[in-house]
Scaffold this motif. Structure first.
Motif, mmCIF file in Angstrom:
data_model
loop_
_atom_site.group_PDB
_atom_site.id
_atom_site.type_symbol
_atom_site.label_atom_id
_atom_site.label_comp_id
_atom_site.label_asym_id
_atom_site.label_seq_id
_atom_site.Cartn_x
_atom_site.Cartn_y
_atom_site.Cartn_z
ATOM 1 N N MET A 42 43.033 36.860 -10.213
ATOM 2 C CA MET A 42 41.845 36.717 -9.679
ATOM 3 C C MET A 42 41.816 36.799 -8.325
ATOM 4 S SD MET A 42 40.076 33.931 -12.137
ATOM 5 C CE MET A 42 38.245 34.456 -11.667
ATOM 6 N N VAL A 43 42.605 36.234 -7.623
ATOM 7 C CA VAL A 43 42.849 36.189 -5.879
ATOM 8 C C VAL A 43 43.408 37.705 -5.687
ATOM 9 C CG1 VAL A 43 43.934 35.179 -3.915
ATOM 10 C CG2 VAL A 43 43.142 33.891 -5.707
ATOM 11 N N THR A 44 44.455 37.951 -6.357
ATOM 12 C CA THR A 44 45.003 39.558 -6.154
ATOM 13 C C THR A 44 43.922 40.474 -6.253
ATOM 14 O OG1 THR A 44 47.117 38.778 -6.861
ATOM 15 C CG2 THR A 44 46.759 41.190 -6.979
ATOM 16 N N ASP A 45 43.055 40.379 -7.175
ATOM 17 C CA ASP A 45 42.093 41.203 -7.716
ATOM 18 C C ASP A 45 40.896 41.176 -6.815
ATOM 19 O OD1 ASP A 45 43.851 42.341 -9.369
ATOM 20 O OD2 ASP A 45 42.538 41.307 -11.080
ATOM 21 N N ASN A 46 40.561 40.110 -5.723
ATOM 22 C CA ASN A 46 39.655 39.953 -5.132
ATOM 23 C C ASN A 46 38.385 39.560 -5.699
ATOM 24 O OD1 ASN A 46 41.006 40.427 -2.383
ATOM 25 N ND2 ASN A 46 40.742 42.621 -3.012
ATOM 26 N N ASP A 51 34.044 32.127 -8.881
ATOM 27 C CA ASP A 51 34.830 32.347 -10.487
ATOM 28 C C ASP A 51 35.912 31.860 -10.195
ATOM 29 O OD1 ASP A 51 32.427 33.792 -11.404
ATOM 30 O OD2 ASP A 51 33.273 35.650 -10.957
ATOM 31 N N VAL A 52 36.811 31.993 -9.080
ATOM 32 C CA VAL A 52 38.098 31.494 -8.796
ATOM 33 C C VAL A 52 38.316 30.071 -8.927
ATOM 34 C CG1 VAL A 52 40.132 31.589 -7.224
ATOM 35 C CG2 VAL A 52 38.960 33.764 -7.505
#
Length: 107
Positions: A42-46, A51-52
């Motif tokens: 999720m963080v990689t995909d911004n 949500d994160v």
């Protein structure tokens, strides 16, 4: 149970208190591992911050549930056995449990 060596019998280490629930704890930990990888994606995909954070909260809660399960096993097995076998050793186990609770509650 004891094992023997050249120097006589030595006590075998007692199994951990969570032995009977080990498969359940491991299954839950593997699920948490997958959830953690999902947060990384999720963080990689911004992904959106909220949500994160929601997923991080879910992982944190899941880890706390595993900790509570292992602590419950510890009380029902390790502490109970120690108190029954030797009150002084039982007191040591209760002190150890109190310290573990203090660490756990410093979230």
């Amino acid at each position: 149970m004891t094992t023997t060596s050249d120097h006589g019998a030595t006590p075998a280490p007692a199994p951990p208190g969570y032995t009977n629930h080990k498969p359940d704890h491991l299954a839950r930990l593997h699920k948490i591992e997958g959830q953690t990888r999902g947060v990384t994606r999720m963080v990689t995909d911004n992904r959106y911050c909220i949500d994160v954070l929601t997923q991080i909260s879910a992982v944190t809660h899941a880890l706390q549930e595993v900790a509570l399960g292992i602590m419950d096993d510890h009380v029902r097995h390790c502490v109970t056995t120690a108190v029954q076998a030797d009150p002084a050793h039982g007191q040591d186990k209760l002190d150890e449990l109190t310290l573990a609770l203090r660490r756990t509650l410093r979230l």
